[in-house]
Scaffold this motif. Structure first.
Motif, mmCIF file in Angstrom:
data_model
loop_
_atom_site.group_PDB
_atom_site.id
_atom_site.type_symbol
_atom_site.label_atom_id
_atom_site.label_comp_id
_atom_site.label_asym_id
_atom_site.label_seq_id
_atom_site.Cartn_x
_atom_site.Cartn_y
_atom_site.Cartn_z
ATOM 1 N N LEU A 133 0.801 -1.122 -0.056
ATOM 2 C CA LEU A 133 0.208 -0.050 0.081
ATOM 3 C C LEU A 133 0.946 1.305 0.007
ATOM 4 O O LEU A 133 0.582 2.331 -0.550
ATOM 5 C CB LEU A 133 -0.961 -0.072 1.120
ATOM 6 C CG LEU A 133 -2.110 -0.724 1.216
ATOM 7 C CD1 LEU A 133 -2.785 -1.096 2.541
ATOM 8 C CD2 LEU A 133 -3.271 -0.698 -0.017
ATOM 9 N N ASP A 134 1.923 1.178 0.809
ATOM 10 C CA ASP A 134 2.967 2.439 0.725
ATOM 11 C C ASP A 134 3.528 2.585 -0.483
ATOM 12 O O ASP A 134 3.600 3.864 -1.009
ATOM 13 C CB ASP A 134 3.928 2.215 1.758
ATOM 14 C CG ASP A 134 3.292 2.297 3.269
ATOM 15 O OD1 ASP A 134 2.273 2.857 3.577
ATOM 16 O OD2 ASP A 134 4.216 1.972 4.236
ATOM 17 N N ARG A 135 3.959 1.538 -1.401
ATOM 18 C CA ARG A 135 4.346 1.785 -2.583
ATOM 19 C C ARG A 135 3.492 2.194 -3.491
ATOM 20 O O ARG A 135 3.842 3.164 -4.341
ATOM 21 C CB ARG A 135 5.015 0.325 -3.013
ATOM 22 C CG ARG A 135 6.211 0.432 -4.074
ATOM 23 C CD ARG A 135 6.800 -0.988 -4.099
ATOM 24 N NE ARG A 135 5.864 -2.032 -4.253
ATOM 25 C CZ ARG A 135 6.085 -2.968 -2.853
ATOM 26 N NH1 ARG A 135 7.072 -2.682 -2.088
ATOM 27 N NH2 ARG A 135 5.641 -3.879 -3.044
ATOM 28 N N PHE A 136 2.191 1.722 -3.421
ATOM 29 C CA PHE A 136 1.198 2.125 -4.236
ATOM 30 C C PHE A 136 0.957 3.829 -4.039
ATOM 31 O O PHE A 136 0.831 4.253 -5.227
ATOM 32 C CB PHE A 136 -0.198 1.523 -4.021
ATOM 33 C CG PHE A 136 -1.432 2.110 -4.809
ATOM 34 C CD1 PHE A 136 -1.460 1.943 -6.386
ATOM 35 C CD2 PHE A 136 -2.314 2.886 -4.127
ATOM 36 C CE1 PHE A 136 -2.603 2.535 -6.892
ATOM 37 C CE2 PHE A 136 -3.376 3.489 -4.664
ATOM 38 C CZ PHE A 136 -3.291 3.291 -6.014
ATOM 39 N N LEU A 137 0.889 4.156 -2.930
ATOM 40 C CA LEU A 137 0.589 5.629 -2.677
ATOM 41 C C LEU A 137 1.696 6.386 -2.962
ATOM 42 O O LEU A 137 1.450 7.635 -3.586
ATOM 43 C CB LEU A 137 0.337 5.718 -1.159
ATOM 44 C CG LEU A 137 -1.087 5.091 -0.645
ATOM 45 C CD1 LEU A 137 -1.227 5.244 0.673
ATOM 46 C CD2 LEU A 137 -2.174 5.931 -1.621
ATOM 47 N N GLN A 138 2.913 5.743 -2.996
ATOM 48 C CA GLN A 138 4.100 6.802 -3.291
ATOM 49 C C GLN A 138 3.954 6.939 -4.826
ATOM 50 O O GLN A 138 4.290 7.809 -5.329
ATOM 51 C CB GLN A 138 5.415 5.977 -2.975
ATOM 52 C CG GLN A 138 5.788 5.997 -1.510
ATOM 53 C CD GLN A 138 6.698 5.451 -1.017
ATOM 54 O OE1 GLN A 138 7.569 4.494 -1.812
ATOM 55 N NE2 GLN A 138 7.236 5.573 0.277
ATOM 56 N N GLU A 139 3.889 5.797 -5.684
ATOM 57 C CA GLU A 139 3.732 5.892 -6.882
ATOM 58 C C GLU A 139 2.550 6.711 -7.571
ATOM 59 O O GLU A 139 2.505 7.469 -8.530
ATOM 60 C CB GLU A 139 3.536 4.583 -7.727
ATOM 61 C CG GLU A 139 4.869 3.755 -7.481
ATOM 62 C CD GLU A 139 4.648 2.249 -7.993
ATOM 63 O OE1 GLU A 139 3.757 1.951 -8.388
ATOM 64 O OE2 GLU A 139 5.736 1.479 -7.647
ATOM 65 N N TYR A 140 1.404 6.689 -6.689
ATOM 66 C CA TYR A 140 0.057 7.201 -7.005
ATOM 67 C C TYR A 140 0.388 8.983 -6.973
ATOM 68 O O TYR A 140 0.287 9.471 -7.900
ATOM 69 C CB TYR A 140 -0.798 6.948 -5.914
ATOM 70 C CG TYR A 140 -2.296 7.773 -6.274
ATOM 71 C CD1 TYR A 140 -3.156 7.543 -7.232
ATOM 72 C CD2 TYR A 140 -2.475 8.846 -5.315
ATOM 73 C CE1 TYR A 140 -4.295 8.121 -7.294
ATOM 74 C CE2 TYR A 140 -3.375 9.526 -5.579
ATOM 75 C CZ TYR A 140 -4.432 9.373 -6.309
ATOM 76 O OH TYR A 140 -5.721 9.830 -6.379
#
Length: 114
Positions: free
Chosen positions: A98-105
């Motif tokens: 989730l952290d990785r997704f939010l950073q990319e987002y």
């Protein structure tokens, strides 16, 4: 849990509460409702406890001491403790995803606005 997706936290929270100390259903319900911010369905709680007991993750005995009707007290088993640890690994993995997704987002949409 392990190998699956974390949809809610009732199962790991319930095991964690029982790892801290044995408890009866009403007490568990109160503690779950404090932590979740939304009322936990009593039927879900007891179905989960019965499934955990059938799977050997919790055990229970009747508490006949004190006033009032006898109450079933649930306690985590060694297998339940191991399962709780596996949940923690899965939750940590999900949090990292989730952290990785939010950073990319955030990077993508921050750059898109320019």
């Amino acid at each position: 849990p392990p190998g699956g997706h974390v949809r809610g936290f009732v199962q790991p929270r319930l095991l964690f509460l029982l790892a801290r100390k044995p408890a009866h259903g009403y007490e568990l319900m109160e503690q779950l409702n404090e932590g979740e911010g939304a009322a936990t369905d009593p039927a879900l709680l007891y179905r989960t406890l019965h499934r955990f007991q059938a799977d050997g993750l919790v055990s229970s005995d009747w508490d006949t001491e004190g006033r009032g009707a006898a109450r079933r007290v649930y306690e985590i088993t060694p297998d339940g403790l191991e399962y709780l640890h596996a949940w923690a690994v899965e939750i940590r993995r999900t949090r990292q995803q989730l952290d990785r997704f939010l950073q990319e987002y955030e990077v993508y949409f921050q750059n898109e606005r320019r």
